[in-house]
Design an enzyme around this catalytic site. Structure first.
Site, short mmCIF file in Angstrom:
data_model
loop_
_atom_site.label_atom_id
_atom_site.label_comp_id
_atom_site.label_asym_id
_atom_site.label_seq_id
_atom_site.Cartn_x
_atom_site.Cartn_y
_atom_site.Cartn_z
N GLY A 23 0.76 -1.33 0.15
CA GLY A 23 -0.01 0.03 0.04
C GLY A 23 0.83 1.22 0.02
O GLY A 23 0.37 2.18 -0.53
N ASP B 48 -5.30 1.43 10.53
CA ASP B 48 -6.53 1.19 11.05
C ASP B 48 -6.91 0.87 12.35
O ASP B 48 -7.11 1.57 13.33
CB ASP B 48 -7.19 0.26 9.81
CG ASP B 48 -8.62 -0.09 9.78
OD1 ASP B 48 -9.45 0.54 10.57
OD2 ASP B 48 -9.10 -1.30 9.33
N ARG C 59 -5.10 0.37 -6.99
CA ARG C 59 -4.01 1.18 -6.36
C ARG C 59 -3.48 2.27 -7.36
O ARG C 59 -2.67 3.27 -6.75
CB ARG C 59 -2.46 0.23 -6.14
CG ARG C 59 -2.96 -0.86 -5.35
CD ARG C 59 -1.71 -1.87 -4.86
NE ARG C 59 -1.96 -2.87 -4.32
CZ ARG C 59 -2.18 -3.26 -2.94
NH1 ARG C 59 -2.16 -2.20 -2.06
NH2 ARG C 59 -2.56 -4.38 -2.67
P1 5GP Z 1 -4.15 -2.14 10.69
O1 5GP Z 1 -3.19 -3.06 10.88
O2 5GP Z 1 -4.09 -0.77 11.25
O3 5GP Z 1 -5.65 -2.64 11.12
O4 5GP Z 1 -4.45 -2.18 9.16
C1 5GP Z 1 -3.33 -1.72 8.17
C2 5GP Z 1 -3.69 -2.17 6.91
O5 5GP Z 1 -4.97 -2.57 6.62
C3 5GP Z 1 -3.02 -1.37 6.03
O6 5GP Z 1 -1.68 -1.03 5.56
C4 5GP Z 1 -4.10 -1.69 4.48
O7 5GP Z 1 -3.37 -2.59 3.89
C5 5GP Z 1 -5.34 -2.00 5.28
N1 5GP Z 1 -6.40 -1.41 5.27
C6 5GP Z 1 -6.98 -0.54 6.57
N2 5GP Z 1 -8.07 0.26 6.40
C7 5GP Z 1 -7.91 0.11 4.84
C8 5GP Z 1 -9.18 0.85 3.90
O8 5GP Z 1 -9.77 1.61 4.14
N3 5GP Z 1 -8.84 0.57 2.60
C9 5GP Z 1 -7.68 -0.34 1.87
N4 5GP Z 1 -7.64 -0.26 0.66
N5 5GP Z 1 -7.02 -0.99 3.06
C10 5GP Z 1 -7.12 -0.64 4.42
#
Ligand code: 5GP
Length: 193
Positions: free
Chosen positions: A56, A115, A177
């Protein structure tokens, strides 16, 4: 082959789901320039190593370091991610490790979006094992209301609501992307929040 509109259209349809323009290219680039300048000031006389989290962060990483007026190095780590789903699986593992030695180095971890904080929490602990001189985290996006894990983000591009976004590196089932702007899932879509 299907064609998509990579420019700043007001909305895009992915299947029967509607995404609306949320952070246009100009707004992203203006904020990234500010972040780059801030990092340049804070790392004056240092040679930071930027570590991007694949996939990402690849566009953000590229645009960020183009705004950092310092000698610097880059590397990438890849963690397992959501797969093709729109919700977190709640577990994380490393799929690609660092290729450089960061012991004694000033590390800046570059993330696209935080997130729940699970990935960054994992990375922070992983970095400590490598004994860097310092570690800071920069994330283009943060969903503050979704945070469940302890994660200290030093530089934040934009705080956004807990909604699903695509574009500018962020995928929907590995696609989209390459959109230049960030789009948010519309409230009217079946999976919108
Ligand atoms: P976390 O580990 O903080 O829950 O999530 C981080 C990863 O989840 C990010 O690097 C991304 O790959 C994915 N992610 C979280 N929210 C989103 C979103 O709204 N859209 C997309 N495409 N990926 C997300």
């Amino acid at each position: 082959m299907p064609r998509i509109n990579i420019d700043n259209s007001e909305e895009i349809m992915i299947g029967d789901e509607r995404f609306v323009l949320y952070l246009p290219e100009e707004q992203l680039q203006a904020r990234i320039k500010e972040l780059g300048e801030e990092i340049t000031r804070e790392y004056e006389s240092k040679v930071p190593v930027f570590i991007g989290l694949l996939n990402g962060s690849f566009l953000f990483m590229a645009d960020l370091i183009k705004n950092v007026a310092l000698d610097c190095e880059i590397d990438f780590i890849r963690l397992s991610s959501y797969g093709d789903a729109k919700i977190s699986s709640g577990s994380v593992k490393m799929v690609k490790d660092l290729n450089c030695d960061i012991e004694g180095r000033d590390v800046v971890v570059v993330e696209d979006i935080v997130d729940t904080g699970l990935s960054i929490n994992y990375i922070e602990r992983l970095m400590e094992n490598h004994k860097p001189a310092s570690v800071k985290i920069v994330s283009l996006l943060l969903k503050p209301e979704s945070l469940k894990y302890d994660a200290k983000i030093d530089y934040i591009g934009f705080k956004i609501p807990s909604k699903f976004v695509v574009g500018y590196g962020l995928d929907y089932a590995q696609k989209y992307r390459n959109l230049r702007s960030i789009y948010v899932l519309s409230e009217n879509s079946e999976n919108g929040v």
